[in-house]
Enzyme design. Sequence first.
Site, mmCIF file in Angstrom:
data_model
loop_
_atom_site.group_PDB
_atom_site.id
_atom_site.type_symbol
_atom_site.label_atom_id
_atom_site.label_comp_id
_atom_site.label_asym_id
_atom_site.label_seq_id
_atom_site.Cartn_x
_atom_site.Cartn_y
_atom_site.Cartn_z
ATOM 1 N N THR A 1 18.263 4.452 -22.816
ATOM 2 C CA THR A 1 19.533 5.067 -22.409
ATOM 3 C C THR A 1 19.426 6.589 -22.330
ATOM 4 O OG1 THR A 1 20.214 4.979 -24.723
ATOM 5 C CG2 THR A 1 21.003 3.210 -23.302
ATOM 6 N N HIS B 1 16.154 8.606 -30.859
ATOM 7 C CA HIS B 1 16.740 9.480 -31.876
ATOM 8 C C HIS B 1 16.479 8.899 -33.260
ATOM 9 C CE1 HIS B 1 20.019 6.584 -32.162
ATOM 10 N NE2 HIS B 1 20.230 6.700 -30.860
ATOM 11 N N HIS C 1 16.620 5.222 -34.212
ATOM 12 C CA HIS C 1 15.522 4.326 -33.827
ATOM 13 C C HIS C 1 14.358 4.395 -34.822
ATOM 14 C CE1 HIS C 1 17.295 5.223 -29.712
ATOM 15 N NE2 HIS C 1 17.362 3.916 -29.779
ATOM 16 N N LYS D 1 30.286 -0.298 -29.408
ATOM 17 C CA LYS D 1 30.907 0.610 -28.438
ATOM 18 C C LYS D 1 32.360 0.209 -28.172
ATOM 19 C CE LYS D 1 27.276 3.053 -27.690
ATOM 20 N NZ LYS D 1 27.262 4.440 -28.125
ATOM 21 N N ARG E 1 29.281 1.464 -21.386
ATOM 22 C CA ARG E 1 28.260 2.501 -21.218
ATOM 23 C C ARG E 1 28.208 2.975 -19.771
ATOM 24 N NH1 ARG E 1 24.332 2.912 -25.417
ATOM 25 N NH2 ARG E 1 24.570 1.291 -27.002
ATOM 26 N N GLN F 1 19.205 -10.573 -23.680
ATOM 27 C CA GLN F 1 18.368 -10.269 -24.846
ATOM 28 C C GLN F 1 17.795 -11.553 -25.439
ATOM 29 O OE1 GLN F 1 19.708 -7.197 -27.574
ATOM 30 N NE2 GLN F 1 18.538 -8.106 -29.232
ATOM 31 N N ASP G 1 23.012 -3.788 -36.172
ATOM 32 C CA ASP G 1 24.046 -3.940 -35.135
ATOM 33 C C ASP G 1 23.620 -4.936 -34.058
ATOM 34 O OD1 ASP G 1 22.026 -2.231 -34.290
ATOM 35 O OD2 ASP G 1 23.352 -0.886 -33.183
ATOM 36 N N LYS H 1 27.090 7.205 -40.773
ATOM 37 C CA LYS H 1 25.781 7.268 -40.119
ATOM 38 C C LYS H 1 25.173 8.655 -40.263
ATOM 39 C CE LYS H 1 25.514 3.836 -36.424
ATOM 40 N NZ LYS H 1 25.417 3.644 -34.981
ATOM 41 N N LYS I 1 23.632 13.045 -37.279
ATOM 42 C CA LYS I 1 24.495 13.833 -36.390
ATOM 43 C C LYS I 1 24.384 15.310 -36.758
ATOM 44 C CE LYS I 1 26.496 10.729 -33.787
ATOM 45 N NZ LYS I 1 25.938 10.631 -32.446
ATOM 46 N N THR I 2 24.195 16.160 -35.758
ATOM 47 C CA THR I 2 24.101 17.607 -35.991
ATOM 48 C C THR I 2 25.175 18.303 -35.156
ATOM 49 O OG1 THR I 2 22.638 18.080 -34.125
ATOM 50 C CG2 THR I 2 21.583 17.322 -36.170
#
Length: 406
Positions: free
Chosen positions: A41, A46, A49, A83, A87, A172, A193, A228, A231-232
Amino acid sequence: MSNVYDILLERGYIKQTTHEDEIKELLSKEKITFYIGFDPTAESLHIGHFLPLMMMSHMQKAGHRPIALVGGGTVMVGDPSGKTDMRKMLSKESIDNNVACIKSQLSRFIEFDNGKAIMANNADWLLNLNYVEFIREIGVHFSVNRMLTAECFKQRLEKGLSFLEFNYMLMQGYDFLELFRRHDCVMQLGGDDQWSNMLAGADLIRRKEGKPAFAMTCTLLTNSEGNKMGKTVNGALWLDKEKTTPYEFYQYWRNVDDADVEKCLALLTFLPMDEVRRLGALEGSEINEAKKVLAYEVTKLIHGEEEAQRSKEASEALFGAGKDMSNVPTSYITKDKLNSSLLDILVETKIIPSKGEGRRLIQQGGLNINDNKVTDVNLIITENDFADGSVIIRRGKKNYNRIVLE
């Protein structure tokens, strides 16, 4: 030698399994082939993963064969898991570019030489399927009633789940069947998830082939409050150094909460568990030593030893007695940019993602220039600010950048 299942359990990776006893026995007696899927995606993986990647690496070190599956086909549908909105559809060119970038990242963690691992792309079998044949062969085994109870669809159902996304679970599941047929792949690993999708694949193999297949999820990377991690200020914590610099990456782990240090050491490094527990038990100011080890080890795994060392030295220069700024993330501007607003310069040099983010930082007292707190959102930068040819910008407590005047 201890079973890799015990290693994964001790380090805190395992969240759910389809058949715990059978999986434990299988991993101790046989060398199996397993897979993890990564949908392309974005151009980079990130930190979310990274846990499945570490799990994959532990499995490979124990002699099992990984398949890294890049979802060049499934990404054209989009995973609805977690989500609330559908997407964004990606173009074929974007997907191909993302696939190439992710493949090169995966090969830094997994050894592909001499058949030790397989790189696959589900576009190879999904994009040429005959739709009627597919729903006759595969769709007949999926209960819509059961699919609607799956966790991965729940949030999307609130706003409206498209039929396009509803196909994702079938695709999947079909991936798992295809990899079983092509490579004798008997297990799927992934983030928690993905549990509903993974169950669907294991069930499909049992129905179509009459043979057992297994699934095992890893815990999601969360802090002690259950939020989670990764995140920055600038968004996600990326594994690509063009998106998140090695220094920013190092600083993120250097600044984690004390309560999260031991868990992060166990999940994100290969340090022996005795050492993990020793470092995690440090208290007071001593816990900073554990954070330095964590930041160095994780940065080394992602960016290599040289970048980890440079980031460590840059961090120590800023927070220790030294004044060496050579390793701090540096941007350059020309003199014609002087007499512009600080926010314009920070956006142009990509130190902040937007002026809105900059205004928020200033209003919260979180932006400093040369150790002076910025209070004016319209502050103009002049040559006087560049005393020795550069200015030091600090966001929050410990995120430093340097801007050099060319």
